[in-house]
Design an enzyme around this catalytic site. Structure first.
Site, PDB file in Angstrom:
ATOM      1  N   HIS A   1       0.825  -1.217   0.000  1.00  0.00           N
ATOM      2  CA  HIS A   1       0.000   0.000   0.000  1.00  0.00           C
ATOM      3  C   HIS A   1       0.852   1.258   0.000  1.00  0.00           C
ATOM      4  CE1 HIS A   1      -3.168  -2.918   0.971  1.00  0.00           C
ATOM      5  NE2 HIS A   1      -3.819  -2.127   0.141  1.00  0.00           N
TER       6      HIS A   1
ATOM      7  N   ARG B   1       2.488  -9.534  -0.637  1.00  0.00           N
ATOM      8  CA  ARG B   1       2.632  -8.462  -1.631  1.00  0.00           C
ATOM      9  C   ARG B   1       3.596  -7.369  -1.210  1.00  0.00           C
ATOM     10  NH1 ARG B   1      -3.388  -5.777  -1.244  1.00  0.00           N
ATOM     11  NH2 ARG B   1      -2.437  -3.958  -2.182  1.00  0.00           N
TER      12      ARG B   1
ATOM     13  N   ARG C   1     -10.426   3.892  -2.031  1.00  0.00           N
ATOM     14  CA  ARG C   1      -9.969   3.160  -0.843  1.00  0.00           C
ATOM     15  C   ARG C   1     -10.265   4.014   0.397  1.00  0.00           C
ATOM     16  NH1 ARG C   1      -5.528   1.703  -4.619  1.00  0.00           N
ATOM     17  NH2 ARG C   1      -5.261  -0.561  -4.587  1.00  0.00           N
TER      18      ARG C   1
ATOM     19  N   ARG D   1     -15.388   1.702  -1.898  1.00  0.00           N
ATOM     20  CA  ARG D   1     -15.065   0.427  -1.266  1.00  0.00           C
ATOM     21  C   ARG D   1     -15.134   0.636   0.239  1.00  0.00           C
ATOM     22  NH1 ARG D   1      -9.417  -2.427  -1.749  1.00  0.00           N
ATOM     23  NH2 ARG D   1      -8.741  -0.759  -0.378  1.00  0.00           N
TER      24      ARG D   1
ATOM     25  N   ASN E   1      -4.210  -7.384  -6.703  1.00  0.00           N
ATOM     26  CA  ASN E   1      -3.110  -7.252  -5.732  1.00  0.00           C
ATOM     27  C   ASN E   1      -3.189  -8.347  -4.672  1.00  0.00           C
ATOM     28  OD1 ASN E   1      -2.591  -4.926  -7.111  1.00  0.00           O
ATOM     29  ND2 ASN E   1      -3.525  -3.580  -5.601  1.00  0.00           N
ATOM     30  N   ASP E   2      -4.380  -8.472  -4.100  1.00  0.00           N
ATOM     31  CA  ASP E   2      -4.544  -9.513  -3.092  1.00  0.00           C
ATOM     32  C   ASP E   2      -4.752 -10.880  -3.726  1.00  0.00           C
ATOM     33  OD1 ASP E   2      -4.248  -8.403  -0.465  1.00  0.00           O
ATOM     34  OD2 ASP E   2      -6.001  -7.170  -0.903  1.00  0.00           O
TER      35      ASP E   2
HETATM   36  C1  PEP Z   1      -6.436  -5.357  -4.629  1.00  0.00           C
HETATM   37  O1  PEP Z   1      -6.242  -6.112  -3.681  1.00  0.00           O
HETATM   38  O2  PEP Z   1      -6.145  -5.638  -5.809  1.00  0.00           O
HETATM   39  C2  PEP Z   1      -7.008  -4.023  -4.418  1.00  0.00           C
HETATM   40  C3  PEP Z   1      -7.325  -3.262  -5.436  1.00  0.00           C
HETATM   41  O3  PEP Z   1      -7.164  -3.577  -3.136  1.00  0.00           O
HETATM   42  P1  PEP Z   1      -5.955  -3.098  -2.206  1.00  0.00           P
HETATM   43  O4  PEP Z   1      -4.761  -2.883  -3.096  1.00  0.00           O
HETATM   44  O5  PEP Z   1      -6.376  -1.844  -1.537  1.00  0.00           O
HETATM   45  O6  PEP Z   1      -5.781  -4.225  -1.273  1.00  0.00           O
HETATM   46 MG    MG Z   2      -7.129  -5.781  -1.769  1.00  0.00          MG
END
Ligand code: PEP
Ligand code: MG
Length: 596
Positions: free
Chosen positions: A203, A481, A310, A346, A470-471
């Protein structure tokens, strides 16, 4: 990842470090080493006529430092015994070491400020000691670091300038910056940052993009080789950090800084042309934001809506818990920039690396925070916090096309529970006679492999999907990550990821619900042909990437995209997929690629 410079050892100490490029652009300026000093060394050079004064100031600070250490020594002896006092005796010996002191003096005579001279000499000592190897010497080098900190504290005294209170531009170098620390960086003075830890989609890395700060993360240990005020270059496009560049390198980077700007200007001219493929299929390109203030610049980059807001950054930006009104105002600000376009709120994705102080105490020692109480799980355990947010969303939705998206949904039950809380909030608002919107779209992030596998079942109950790659990558490949130790294993091009994306897109198509991607993968131009070829028509990205992605989209036909996705899906390892996609991108946009 270390390349020392070849020239004169004393005067040219250029060092090149490599890490992960996470936010493009070049920043050049003085270093501020956060975490070890956490304050700025105000100047590197002094004028010749103050040398004697500065020498005296250095000795006064050294005396004060020694006095402080003696006091500690005495206290340790009384309370803990001789063997603990010995630690401080060693510090004292070091502080009075004639050779060390005279080297600092020499540097001051050569017009270095005492702060800079002391920091440089002590850091070189520490480095030499570490380089000799062995546990004992490594520990002694920590003693030297300790002495440096004490000495700097005395030298700077009142003039200490902390990260939260800067008065001049700096490049922040740190072991790690948490998302909250990053969110609170003073954009007026922080020109860029580089960290020892961190991965592609941590992040902190994502925030660097939001703040448009050139940034490199995951460099590995390098802070001991830098001292405050040294000149640094951060090349956020290529993941390079240069310490004490020589004149030739500086000139080269000033030039590439200018080229980067003119490339940005060329792309910016695409702002008003439609976002569609070469054969006229519209692609909805939206923005991911973390702060409401980003909405307007995001629209100016050509976004047609916000695909991911976010909202947890409302918590991370300030020390107090946001009120319903804080939420409401933030959403109204975003809607003001996008009055007729979708804005996807979100709900709070707190937990894991984004745990605000107030909640930290409730979840002290998670064995693995990424697999623990985070996101929707946390909201479902803190209903008041969750309801406060939902009330604000429903109220603001009167003003535009606001949509709700739940993060980290892993089971149907969880989604149903979240919707039940939403119905409770609807009832409350109704009872209280407060205006709100009832027919709001409610979707979910698909970022847990279980949810992707169950996409067909989910698609019957949700209004839309947004793929959080990402997750999804983190949980599918079992690769943190944010951990640079496994950054090489974090692969968007892994065939398993392509397969899961396909499953979700097809479930969406069959059930007639929109599917978008909002993970960082879609901000990388290389993956755009693949994603469109897999059937995606909505993509939400980091705002600064919008113009470049639009260019890729406008050079692409659907037929070509489908062929690229098919070929990519036939490959068996991530490296081959990514090499192939990179090659295709170069063919599609030769002009942009010249920059690299
Ligand atoms: C993700 O996980 O791809 C996402 C967009 O949310 P974040 O990066 O805030 O976890
Ligand atoms: Mg995420």
């Amino acid at each position: 990842s270390d390349s020392p410079c070849c020239h004169d050892r004393e005067y040219c100490r250029m060092l090149i470090k490599r890490g992960i490029a996470v936010s493009p652009g070049v920043a050049i300026g003085p270093a501020m080493v956060f975490g070890t000093e956490s304050f700025r060394i105000p100047q590197q050079f002094i004028s010749a006529n103050v040398i004697d004064i500065e020498l005296a100031r250095f000795h006064a600070a050294l005396d004060a430092t020694c006095e402080e250490i003696s006091l500690n020594e005495q206290l340790a002896r009384e309370r803990l015994g001789d063997q603990y006092a010995a630690i401080f005796s060693a510090h004292l010996l070091l502080a009075r070491d004639q050779q060390l002191v005279s080297q600092i003096e020499q540097r001051i005579r050569r017009q270095n400020s005492p702060e800079f001279a002391a920091s440089q000499v002590l850091r070189q000592y520490a480095k030499r000691m570490r380089d000799l190897g062995g546990q004992y010497l490594a520990e002694r080098s920590l003693d030297i670091n300790d002495l440096e900190k004490r000495l700097l504290r005395h030298l700077l005294g009142e003039r200490r300038e902390e990260l939260s209170n800067l008065t001049a531009p700096v490049l922040v170098l740190a072991n790690n910056l948490t998302p909250s620390e990053t969110a609170n960086l003073d954009r007026k003075f922080v020109l860029g940052f580089a960290t020892e830890v961190g991965g592609h989609t941590s992040h902190t890395a994502i925030l660097a993009g939001a703040l448009e700060l050139p940034a490199v993360v995951g460099i590995g240990k390098f802070l001991d080789d830098v001292s405050g005020c040294q000149t640094i270059i951060i090349d956020g496009s290529h993941g390079v950090v240069i310490i004490e560049p020589d004149t030739e390198t500086l000139a080269k980077y000033r030039n590439s800084e200018a080229r980067f700007r003119s490339h940005e200007r060329r792309l910016q001219s695409l702002r008003s042309v439609p976002c569609e493929t070469k054969d006229g299929v519209p692609i909805k390109l939206m923005g991911n934001i973390e702060f409401p203030a980003e909405a307007e610049p995001c629209r100016d980059k050509g976004a047609s809506g916000i695909g991911l807001y976010r909202t947890e950054f409302l918590y991370l930006e300030s020390n107090r818990e946001p009120t319903e009104d804080d939420h409401y105002k933030a959403y109204c600000q975003v809607l003001k920039a996008f009055p007729d376009q979708p804005v996807v709120i979100r709900t709070l994705d707190l937990g894991s690396d984004k745990m605000p102080g107030a909640l930290r105490a409730a979840y002290p020692d998670s064995v693995n925070p990424a697999l623990s109480i985070r996101s929707i799980r946390l909201s479902l355990q803190h209903l008041e916090l969750f309801k406060t947010q939902l009330r604000a969303v429903l109220r603001a939705a009167v003003l535009g096309d606001l949509r709700i998206m739940f993060p980290l949904i892993s089971t149907l039950l969880e989604f149903r529970q979240a919707k039940m809380v939403l119905s409770d909030v609807v009832e409350d608002l109704e009872e209280q006679g407060i205006p709100f919107r009832r027919d709001i779209m409610v979707g979910m992030m698909v970022e847990v492999p279980a949810a992707a596998i169950m996409a067909e079942e989910f698609a019957r109950e949700v209004d839309f999907f947004s793929l959080g790659t990402n997750d999804l990558i983190q949980y599918t490949l079992a690769v943190d990550r944010a951990d640079q130790a496994v950054a090489d294993l974090y692969r968007s091009g892994d065939p398993s990821i392509l397969g899961l994306i396909r499953v979700v897109v097809e479930a969406g198509e069959r059930n007639n619900i929109p599917v978008s991607v909002c993970g960082q993968m879609s901000s990388d131009p290389m993956f755009i042909p693949l994603l469109i070829g897999l059937g995606l028509r909505q993509i939400s990205v980091t705002p600064h990437a919008i113009p470049e992605l639009k260019e890729v989209i406008r050079n692409l036909t659907i037929e070509r995209a489908v062929a690229i996705a098919e070929r990519a899906s036939s490959l068996e390892v991530a490296r081959d997929v990514e090499n192939y996609l990179w090659g295709e991108l170069k063919k599609l946009c030769p002009e942009s690629m010249q920059l690299d």
